[in-house]
Each structure stands twice: as C-alpha cells, then as structure tokens.
Motif scaffolding. Structure first.
Motif, short mmCIF file in Angstrom:
data_model
loop_
_atom_site.label_atom_id
_atom_site.label_comp_id
_atom_site.label_asym_id
_atom_site.label_seq_id
_atom_site.Cartn_x
_atom_site.Cartn_y
_atom_site.Cartn_z
N LEU A 133 25.32 -38.38 -138.82
CA LEU A 133 24.39 -39.31 -138.18
C LEU A 133 24.38 -40.66 -138.90
N GLY A 134 24.61 -40.64 -140.20
CA GLY A 134 24.57 -41.88 -140.96
C GLY A 134 23.17 -42.49 -140.86
N LYS A 135 23.13 -43.73 -140.43
CA LYS A 135 21.84 -44.40 -140.25
C LYS A 135 21.30 -44.20 -138.83
N GLY A 136 22.07 -43.46 -138.02
CA GLY A 136 21.64 -43.23 -136.64
C GLY A 136 20.65 -42.08 -136.54
N ARG A 137 20.27 -41.76 -135.30
CA ARG A 137 19.28 -40.72 -135.07
C ARG A 137 19.85 -39.65 -134.15
N LEU A 138 19.19 -38.50 -134.15
CA LEU A 138 19.60 -37.37 -133.32
C LEU A 138 18.68 -37.29 -132.11
N ALA A 139 19.23 -37.49 -130.92
CA ALA A 139 18.43 -37.45 -129.70
C ALA A 139 18.12 -36.00 -129.32
N MET A 140 16.85 -35.70 -129.13
CA MET A 140 16.41 -34.37 -128.72
C MET A 140 15.17 -34.50 -127.85
N ALA A 141 15.00 -33.56 -126.94
CA ALA A 141 13.71 -33.44 -126.27
C ALA A 141 12.69 -33.05 -127.34
N ASP A 142 11.45 -33.41 -127.14
CA ASP A 142 10.42 -33.18 -128.16
C ASP A 142 10.47 -31.74 -128.68
N PRO A 143 10.81 -31.53 -129.95
CA PRO A 143 10.95 -30.18 -130.49
C PRO A 143 9.64 -29.42 -130.63
N ASP A 144 8.52 -30.10 -130.45
CA ASP A 144 7.23 -29.43 -130.56
C ASP A 144 6.75 -28.84 -129.24
N SER A 145 7.32 -29.30 -128.12
CA SER A 145 6.78 -28.83 -126.84
C SER A 145 7.82 -28.61 -125.74
N ALA A 172 12.43 -37.28 -127.30
CA ALA A 172 12.40 -37.73 -125.90
C ALA A 172 11.45 -36.85 -125.09
N ASP A 173 10.98 -37.37 -123.97
CA ASP A 173 10.03 -36.64 -123.13
C ASP A 173 10.64 -35.40 -122.49
N ASN A 174 11.95 -35.45 -122.23
CA ASN A 174 12.64 -34.31 -121.62
C ASN A 174 14.12 -34.39 -121.98
N VAL A 175 14.86 -33.37 -121.60
CA VAL A 175 16.26 -33.30 -122.00
C VAL A 175 17.11 -34.40 -121.37
N ARG A 176 16.78 -34.83 -120.16
CA ARG A 176 17.55 -35.90 -119.53
C ARG A 176 17.31 -37.25 -120.22
N ALA A 177 16.12 -37.43 -120.76
CA ALA A 177 15.85 -38.65 -121.52
C ALA A 177 16.65 -38.65 -122.82
N ALA A 178 16.80 -37.47 -123.43
CA ALA A 178 17.62 -37.35 -124.63
C ALA A 178 19.08 -37.63 -124.30
N LEU A 179 19.54 -37.10 -123.17
CA LEU A 179 20.91 -37.34 -122.71
C LEU A 179 21.15 -38.84 -122.53
N ALA A 180 20.18 -39.53 -121.95
CA ALA A 180 20.33 -40.96 -121.69
C ALA A 180 20.48 -41.76 -122.98
N LEU A 181 19.82 -41.36 -124.04
CA LEU A 181 19.94 -42.07 -125.32
C LEU A 181 21.38 -42.01 -125.84
N VAL A 182 22.01 -40.86 -125.67
CA VAL A 182 23.40 -40.72 -126.12
C VAL A 182 24.34 -41.46 -125.15
N GLU A 183 24.08 -41.37 -123.86
CA GLU A 183 24.91 -42.06 -122.86
C GLU A 183 24.97 -43.56 -123.14
N ARG A 184 23.83 -44.13 -123.52
CA ARG A 184 23.76 -45.57 -123.76
C ARG A 184 24.24 -45.94 -125.17
N GLY A 185 24.61 -44.97 -125.97
CA GLY A 185 25.08 -45.25 -127.32
C GLY A 185 23.97 -45.60 -128.28
N GLU A 186 22.71 -45.30 -127.91
CA GLU A 186 21.59 -45.62 -128.79
C GLU A 186 21.48 -44.63 -129.94
N THR A 187 22.04 -43.44 -129.77
CA THR A 187 22.10 -42.46 -130.84
C THR A 187 23.53 -41.91 -130.89
#
Length: 256
Positions: A133-145, A172-187
C-alpha cells in the motif's frame, strides 16, 4: 343538455384517472438488494418482465443500510442481503414472512488493484500488504457493518495482517463504492467480491482470499411482511429456480 353531459363526463374522467395511475400492478415488486447484485438482479428483473410480468423495481445499497430501511418501515416486498447476519437481524425484528427465507447465491472475496497499475502480491499469512500500500489506502466496504467489509476484516485478521492495515483502510458505504475507489486509482488496492471485479474492466484481481479465512459468503433472500404486491412471492421463487440460478451463475455467483 349536451354541455351538461360533457361536463359530467369530464368530471367522471377526473375521478377515474387517479385510480388508474395509482394501480399497484403498474410496477413490479420492490426489491431491496445488496449492491454487489446490481448486474445479476437487473438481468433477472428483465428476464421476469420478458415473461409477461411487470418489471420489478430494484433498489441497491449496502445490506446494513437496507436492513435499517426495512426496520424503519420501508414498504418493500423482498430483501436480498449479502450476508446472513443482517437477514437474521431483520428476521428477529419481525419483518420477514416465515418460511420465505432461503440462501440464493454464494461468492468469493478478492483483492484488486487498478488495471493500469498492477500489483504483485501473494495472498497468505503475513503477506506484506501494508508495504504494498505504501502511502496509499486499502478500499473496503465499512468493516464494522457492511458484509463485504466484515468478510474482508475477518480474512485479514485470519492472515495476521489486520493490525498493519487497519489505519490505512478507506471505508466505503458499500462494496461498489469501494470498487469505484480502485477503478479511479484513488487507492492502490481494494477488497471486493469476485463478481464485482468481474463486472469492471478498470480493475484486475491480485488474488483470492482462502475460503477458510472468513465466514462463507451467502446471499439470503426473503419476502417482507410489508409486501402487498401480487408478484412478490412468484418473483422470489423465480430467483431461486433453475432459470434464476442460471442468471446468477452467468454473472459469476456460486451456489450458496
């Protein structure tokens, strides 16, 4: 006299028109479905409509958000969750019609990266995911809920790397929102279902998490007590039938 008859006819048409527009059978049953089911459920709804039924209305979101809507009184017909815990929560609260709950499909959990920025990382105990990950982040749907996030946290915990990545999680609010973060190269990396990765050309699968690293991924379906649509039960049965399962398999879902 003719003018009186015309006025009476016009009045009668005004009284009849609202009733016609309000007819509940103008639309199909309302289905609250997990975000990861978008393509498969859309195809199932179109297939059902092609059989001469009103097309079901589909509403997609995280299973936790949908469960809260149901408990708040949402007038929906069917609930399709991405895990059994949220279905059980809704069931215990008294919103499910007894005898209608059934597991509809299964899935796998994968680690993804942007297609244009491939990452080489072997999934296993102690894997250097924090370094990747380096300085980047790991996109995930909220792991608490959210189910996909809970499965992801469980898998990373089982592999002994959750403490190293927990501070780096982009929730992210849901799994598709997490997917979108990776699609856009934000994570640089993300955790989603195998079917989500399959639906996107902008990501590639780095690896699949071992089945034993998290609870089995199952999608339970049930009819809600608030349901009033005449097609609700028939559409529920269609989704669980051979043709319904064939549609799910076409989109990468496994048997529950």
């Amino acid at each position: 006299m003719p003018s009186l008859i015309l006025r009476l006819a016009a009045l009668l048409s005004l009284l009849v028109m609202p009733a016609a527009h309000a007819a509940p059978d103008d639309r199909g049953p309302l289905v609250l479905a997990a975000a990861s089911m978008q393509e498969a459920m859309t195809a199932a709804a179109e297939s059902w409509a092609a059989r001469g039924h009103p097309r079901p209305v589909l509403s997609f979101a995280g299973s936790s958000a949908l469960a809260r809507q149901i408990k708040a009184g949402a007038p929906a017909d069917l609930y399709l969750s991405a895990d059994e815990e949220w279905m059980t929560d809704v069931d215990r609260a008294g919103f499910i019609v007894r005898g209608t709950r059934a597991n509809m499909a299964g899935n796998r959990l994968v680690l993804i990266a942007p297609a244009a920025k491939p990452v080489a990382l072997r999934i296993g105990r102690g894997m250097p995911i924090a370094r990747a990950l380096g300085k980047g982040r790991l996109a995930m749907a909220d792991p608490d809920s959210v189910p996909a996030g809970k499965y992801g946290k469980a898998a990373l915990t089982a592999l002994g790397v959750w403490p190293s990545v927990a501070p780096k999680v982009a929730r992210a609010d849901n799994v598709r929102a997490a997917l979108a973060l990776v699609e856009r190269g934000e994570t640089p990396l993300g955790i989603v279902y195998a079917t989500d990765a399959r639906a996107s050309r902008a990501v590639r699968i780095v690896g699949t998490f071992p089945v034993g690293s998290h609870a089995p991924i199952r999608y339970p379906l049930a009819r809600l007590k608030a349901s009033r649509h005449r097609d609700a039960e028939a559409f529920r049965r269609y989704l669980l039938s051979g043709p319904g399962k064939a549609i799910l398999a076409r989109y990468g879902f496994t048997a529950p």
